[in-house]
Design a protein around this motif. Structure first.
Motif, PDB file in Angstrom:
ATOM      1  N   ALA A 174       0.847  -1.202   0.000  1.00 34.48           N
ATOM      2  CA  ALA A 174       0.000   0.000   0.000  1.00 34.48           C
ATOM      3  C   ALA A 174       0.880   1.250   0.000  1.00 34.48           C
ATOM      4  CB  ALA A 174      -0.941  -0.026   1.201  1.00 34.48           C
ATOM      5  N   LEU A 203      -1.378  -2.821  -4.525  1.00 29.21           N
ATOM      6  CA  LEU A 203      -2.418  -1.825  -4.799  1.00 29.21           C
ATOM      7  C   LEU A 203      -2.076  -0.969  -6.016  1.00 29.21           C
ATOM      8  CD1 LEU A 203      -3.767  -2.634  -2.151  1.00 29.21           C
ATOM      9  CD2 LEU A 203      -4.001  -0.232  -1.574  1.00 29.21           C
ATOM     10  N   TYR A 205      -1.618   0.043  -9.653  1.00 23.60           N
ATOM     11  CA  TYR A 205      -2.348  -0.456 -10.829  1.00 23.60           C
ATOM     12  C   TYR A 205      -1.717  -0.002 -12.143  1.00 23.60           C
ATOM     13  CZ  TYR A 205      -4.172   4.234 -10.181  1.00 23.60           C
ATOM     14  OH  TYR A 205      -4.264   5.594 -10.001  1.00 23.60           O
ATOM     15  N   MET A 229      -9.453  -3.766  -7.908  1.00 21.99           N
ATOM     16  CA  MET A 229      -9.885  -2.939  -6.774  1.00 21.99           C
ATOM     17  C   MET A 229     -10.238  -1.530  -7.249  1.00 21.99           C
ATOM     18  SD  MET A 229      -7.687  -1.894  -3.408  1.00 21.99           S
ATOM     19  CE  MET A 229      -8.056  -0.403  -2.484  1.00 21.99           C
TER      20      MET A 229
HETATM   21  P1  NAP Z   1       0.062   7.792   0.669  1.00 22.75           P
HETATM   22  O1  NAP Z   1      -0.900   8.386   1.630  1.00 22.75           O
HETATM   23  O2  NAP Z   1       1.018   8.647  -0.054  1.00 22.75           O
HETATM   24  O3  NAP Z   1       0.783   6.661   1.551  1.00 22.75           O
HETATM   25  C1  NAP Z   1       1.676   5.830   1.059  1.00 22.75           C
HETATM   26  C2  NAP Z   1       2.476   5.234   2.222  1.00 22.75           C
HETATM   27  O4  NAP Z   1       3.495   4.547   1.569  1.00 22.75           O
HETATM   28  C3  NAP Z   1       3.131   6.277   3.117  1.00 22.75           C
HETATM   29  O5  NAP Z   1       2.399   6.448   4.281  1.00 22.75           O
HETATM   30  C4  NAP Z   1       4.522   5.714   3.351  1.00 22.75           C
HETATM   31  O6  NAP Z   1       4.525   4.981   4.584  1.00 22.75           O
HETATM   32  C5  NAP Z   1       4.738   4.756   2.209  1.00 22.75           C
HETATM   33  N1  NAP Z   1       5.650   5.309   1.204  1.00 22.75           N
HETATM   34  C6  NAP Z   1       5.521   6.443   0.470  1.00 22.75           C
HETATM   35  N2  NAP Z   1       6.571   6.615  -0.354  1.00 22.75           N
HETATM   36  C7  NAP Z   1       7.396   5.557  -0.114  1.00 22.75           C
HETATM   37  C8  NAP Z   1       8.671   5.171  -0.632  1.00 22.75           C
HETATM   38  N3  NAP Z   1       9.303   5.894  -1.570  1.00 22.75           N
HETATM   39  N4  NAP Z   1       9.214   4.021  -0.158  1.00 22.75           N
HETATM   40  C9  NAP Z   1       8.595   3.274   0.779  1.00 22.75           C
HETATM   41  N5  NAP Z   1       7.394   3.607   1.310  1.00 22.75           N
HETATM   42  C10 NAP Z   1       6.808   4.724   0.861  1.00 22.75           C
HETATM   43  O7  NAP Z   1      -0.692   6.969  -0.461  1.00 22.75           O
HETATM   44  P2  NAP Z   1      -2.053   6.149  -0.356  1.00 22.75           P
HETATM   45  O8  NAP Z   1      -3.196   7.000  -0.701  1.00 22.75           O
HETATM   46  O9  NAP Z   1      -2.067   5.434   0.941  1.00 22.75           O
HETATM   47  O10 NAP Z   1      -1.867   5.139  -1.590  1.00 22.75           O
HETATM   48  C11 NAP Z   1      -0.810   4.211  -1.632  1.00 22.75           C
HETATM   49  C12 NAP Z   1      -0.775   3.513  -2.987  1.00 22.75           C
HETATM   50  O11 NAP Z   1      -1.936   2.738  -3.171  1.00 22.75           O
HETATM   51  C13 NAP Z   1      -0.699   4.462  -4.189  1.00 22.75           C
HETATM   52  O12 NAP Z   1       0.149   3.925  -5.155  1.00 22.75           O
HETATM   53  C14 NAP Z   1      -2.119   4.468  -4.723  1.00 22.75           C
HETATM   54  O13 NAP Z   1      -2.178   4.740  -6.110  1.00 22.75           O
HETATM   55  C15 NAP Z   1      -2.525   3.047  -4.431  1.00 22.75           C
HETATM   56  N6  NAP Z   1      -3.982   2.886  -4.312  1.00 22.75           N
HETATM   57  C16 NAP Z   1      -4.581   2.021  -5.147  1.00 22.75           C
HETATM   58  C17 NAP Z   1      -5.941   1.832  -5.051  1.00 22.75           C
HETATM   59  C18 NAP Z   1      -6.604   0.851  -5.973  1.00 22.75           C
HETATM   60  O14 NAP Z   1      -7.843   0.891  -6.072  1.00 22.75           O
HETATM   61  N7  NAP Z   1      -5.866  -0.021  -6.612  1.00 22.75           N
HETATM   62  C19 NAP Z   1      -6.703   2.526  -4.105  1.00 22.75           C
HETATM   63  C20 NAP Z   1      -6.039   3.383  -3.233  1.00 22.75           C
HETATM   64  C21 NAP Z   1      -4.663   3.558  -3.354  1.00 22.75           C
HETATM   65  P3  NAP Z   1       5.781   5.116   5.583  1.00 22.75           P
HETATM   66  O15 NAP Z   1       6.162   6.567   5.570  1.00 22.75           O
HETATM   67  O16 NAP Z   1       5.214   4.662   6.903  1.00 22.75           O
HETATM   68  O17 NAP Z   1       6.871   4.240   5.063  1.00 22.75           O
END
Ligand code: NAP
Length: 244
Positions: A174, A203, A205, A229
């Motif tokens: 995630a 997650l 895509y 998803m």
């Molecule tokens: P977000 O709020 O930016 O959170 C991502 C988390 O990932 C952060 O809290 C961080 O956790 C970690 N992270 C960020 N950059 C990183 C890096 N360079 N290396 C390692 N860890 C990193 O994003 P989000 O909204 O939760 O979404 C996360 C991903 O899921 C995105 O790619 C989004 O497109 C995808 N997504 C897909 C769906 C779907 O329907 N398929 C739905 C929702 C989201 P730490 O700081 O604790 O390491």
């Protein structure tokens, strides 16, 4: 004509606008889906004023958590997760929902093997919280991997040793790591410790097939990507906006 949209910071590679534009064309729906790209949530009142015909909008990075305090009401499921990705505009009021929960719950079920007890969620953002909420409700024990572990349930990536990898049979990415254009990147896991008993869910895509998935499959693990998803959460948003 009704208007829908997506609120976020960097929307140039977003999936939603194309998805809904195709849906409107295919299903002969007289509606438009706009990208509301903004550097700050303080511009939300101006966006609403400029688009009085707005029936609802999706919310994406980095506003899924901060949007909550700008809403009139929040659905209990979204409140429990602490993140909103769908807002319904009704009589000038903003109601928040989390359709990532629906999308993840319905897309993971076919892959949950009997006896899977412990899951590891990579990342601690809005999507990670939605995933953890679903898995907890399905009876799994959830831990998070974080670059900056700050809670007892958080592990550093360096702590993912043989014991941890034997324990966590389900691993969900995630984080945005591996998303286009940085498609050669993958989360820092000891992939060589994976086995056919593991299942890895990405997650991400775009691309549909990530390096995370390829590395896992090379060691016999099962995998799936985030496209199913994504479609499920988009359709759930549509249902919410249209009161179905
Ligand atoms: P977000 O709020 O930016 O959170 C991502 C988390 O990932 C952060 O809290 C961080 O956790 C970690 N992270 C960020 N950059 C990183 C890096 N360079 N290396 C390692 N860890 C990193 O994003 P989000 O909204 O939760 O979404 C996360 C991903 O899921 C995105 O790619 C989004 O497109 C995808 N997504 C897909 C769906 C779907 O329907 N398929 C739905 C929702 C989201 P730490 O700081 O604790 O390491």
């Amino acid at each position: 004509m009704h208007t829908y949209g997506l609120l976020g910071k960097n929307l140039s590679h977003s999936f939603s606008r194309q998805y809904f534009s195709d849906k409107f064309a295919n299903e002969h729906i007289a509606a438009e889906y706009l990208n509301f790209e903004t550097g700050s949530l303080t511009s939300l009142p101006d966006i609403l004023k400029k688009h009085p015909e707005l029936k609802g909008f999706n919310v994406t990075i980095p506003y899924k958590e901060d949007i909550i305090e700008m809403l009139d009401d929040v659905d209990p499921e979204a409140k429990a997760v602490g993140a909103v990705n769908t807002v319904k505009v009704t009589h000038g009021k903003l109601i928040g929902y989390n359709t990532d929960v629906f999308g993840f719950a319905n897309s993971i079920k076919p892959f949950l093997a009997h006896g899977m007890e412990y899951a590891l969620v990579l990342g601690t953002g809005g999507a990670a919280k939605a995933v953890a909420s679903v898995l907890t409700n399905l009876g799994l024990r959830v831990s998070f991997a974080s670059r900056n572990p700050s809670k007892p349930s958080h592990l550093a990536y360096s702590e993912l040793n043989v014991y941890a990898m034997r324990t966590f049979k389900l691993i969900v990415n995630a984080t945005p790591v591996g998303t286009w254009p940085e498609v050669e990147q993958k989360p820092a896991l000891p992939y060589h410790m994976l086995t056919p008993e593991h299942f890895l869910y990405d997650l991400v895509y775009n691309p549909e097939e990530t390096v995370f998935m390829k590395a896992a499959r090379a060691h016999g693990a099962g995998t799936t990507g985030g496209l199913t998803m994504l479609k499920m959460q988009a359709e759930k948003s549509w249902e919410i906006w249209n009161g179905k």
